[in-house]
Scaffold this active site. Structure first.
Site, PDB file in Angstrom:
ATOM      1  NE  ARG A  10      -3.845  -0.893  10.016  1.00 62.23           N
ATOM      2  CZ  ARG A  10      -2.863  -0.430   9.244  1.00 62.23           C
ATOM      3  NH1 ARG A  10      -3.010   0.696   8.607  1.00 62.23           N
ATOM      4  NH2 ARG A  10      -1.765  -1.115   9.107  1.00 62.23           N
TER       5      ARG A  10
ATOM      6  NE  ARG B 242       8.062  -2.337   5.969  1.00 59.89           N
ATOM      7  CZ  ARG B 242       6.755  -2.151   6.094  1.00 59.89           C
ATOM      8  NH1 ARG B 242       6.034  -1.803   5.048  1.00 59.89           N
ATOM      9  NH2 ARG B 242       6.168  -2.334   7.247  1.00 59.89           N
TER      10      ARG B 242
ATOM     11  NE  ARG C  71       6.800   0.119   9.730  1.00 63.18           N
ATOM     12  CZ  ARG C  71       5.628   0.057   9.117  1.00 63.18           C
ATOM     13  NH1 ARG C  71       5.474   0.647   7.947  1.00 63.18           N
ATOM     14  NH2 ARG C  71       4.635  -0.600   9.644  1.00 63.18           N
TER      15      ARG C  71
ATOM     16  CE  LYS D  73      -2.085  -0.855   3.889  1.00 69.91           C
ATOM     17  NZ  LYS D  73      -1.557  -2.155   4.325  1.00 69.91           N
TER      18      LYS D  73
ATOM     19  NE  ARG E 298       2.724  -4.451  11.025  1.00 67.43           N
ATOM     20  CZ  ARG E 298       3.898  -4.473  10.395  1.00 67.43           C
ATOM     21  NH1 ARG E 298       4.961  -4.985  10.993  1.00 67.43           N
ATOM     22  NH2 ARG E 298       4.005  -3.973   9.194  1.00 67.43           N
TER      23      ARG E 298
END
Ligand code: ADP
Length: 211
Positions: free
Chosen positions: A88, A122, A155, A13, A166
């Site tokens: 969300r 990531r 992160r 996203k 998550r």
């Protein structure tokens, strides 16, 4: 064009919202970025948000909705925007319905295994937010952003426990939004398991050329 980008963590996203923002000339509004920004501050709110985001849980609806509502009232958002990571939950979507009309909801689909692979490698630029992957999309110089030269970091919520949480939070709280927007005939499904370029091609077909 008023758009919502929906999908599990790691679906792309953020990456795609950045590309669409540039090409279509509308701002990317990322609640994740808003909360990461807030958690840098040593205020009571900042500390609370940092803890919630670190675990991979959701920030309470009331706070999230009021921040988004404020952001959407800024002049640059009047002509359209991409909501990246909001809504969300069903209560967030219902609240948004009360003050904004949305043109389309782009629903990014991808398998859990691919999500875990993407998130665990990531890297993000601390300075400009550009996103890399240690194997699939490495920066030219290790640890340095290609775009602005800023330092890259992992992160704090891209740990194994937080990623698993998550995904579970997504399944329980966010996935019901697919049916919610399908019923309103706003949903556009996109397979985001391939490259950003491939996904961008699908998005162009769904949204049409920029005005
Ligand atoms: P990802 O999609 O990779 O999980 P985001 O940057 O969109 O990452 O979100 C990071 C975190 O910020 C979430 O795990 C959650 O804690 C918080 N957050 C973001 N958007 C919302 C939202 N709409 N409601 C509640 N919490 C949110």
């Amino acid at each position: 064009m008023k758009l919502i980008f929906l999908g599990p963590p790691g679906a792309g996203k953020g990456t795609l919202a950045g590309l669409v923002s540039k090409e279509y000339g509308i701002p990317q509004i990322s609640t994740g970025d808003i909360f990461r920004d807030a958690s840098k501050r040593e205020t009571e709110l900042g500390k609370k948000v940092k803890e919630i985001v670190g675990r991979g849980d959701l920030v309470p609806d009331e706070l999230t909705v009021s921040l988004v509502r404020e952001r959407l009232a800024q002049p640059d958002a009047l002509g359209g925007y991409i909501l990246d990571g909001f809504p969300r939950t069903i209560p967030q979507a219902e609240a948004l319905d009360g003050f904004q009309g949305i043109d389309a909801v782009v629903n990014f689909t991808i398998r859990d295994e691919a999500v875990i692979e993407r998130l665990s490698g990531r890297l993000v630029c601390r300075n400009c937010g550009a996103i890399y992957h240690i194997k699939n999309m490495p920066p030219k110089v290790p640890g340095v952003c290609d775009v602005c030269g800023g330092p890259l970091y992992t992160r704090p919520d891209d740990t194994r426990e937080s990623i698993a949480n998550r995904l579970e939070v997504y399944r329980k709280q966010t996935e019901p939004l697919i049916a919610y927007y399908r019923k309103k005939k706003l949903l556009r499904d996109i397979d985001s398991s391939k490259s950003p370029g491939d996904t961008m091609g699908q998005i162009r077909r769904v949204l049409g050329k920029p005005a």
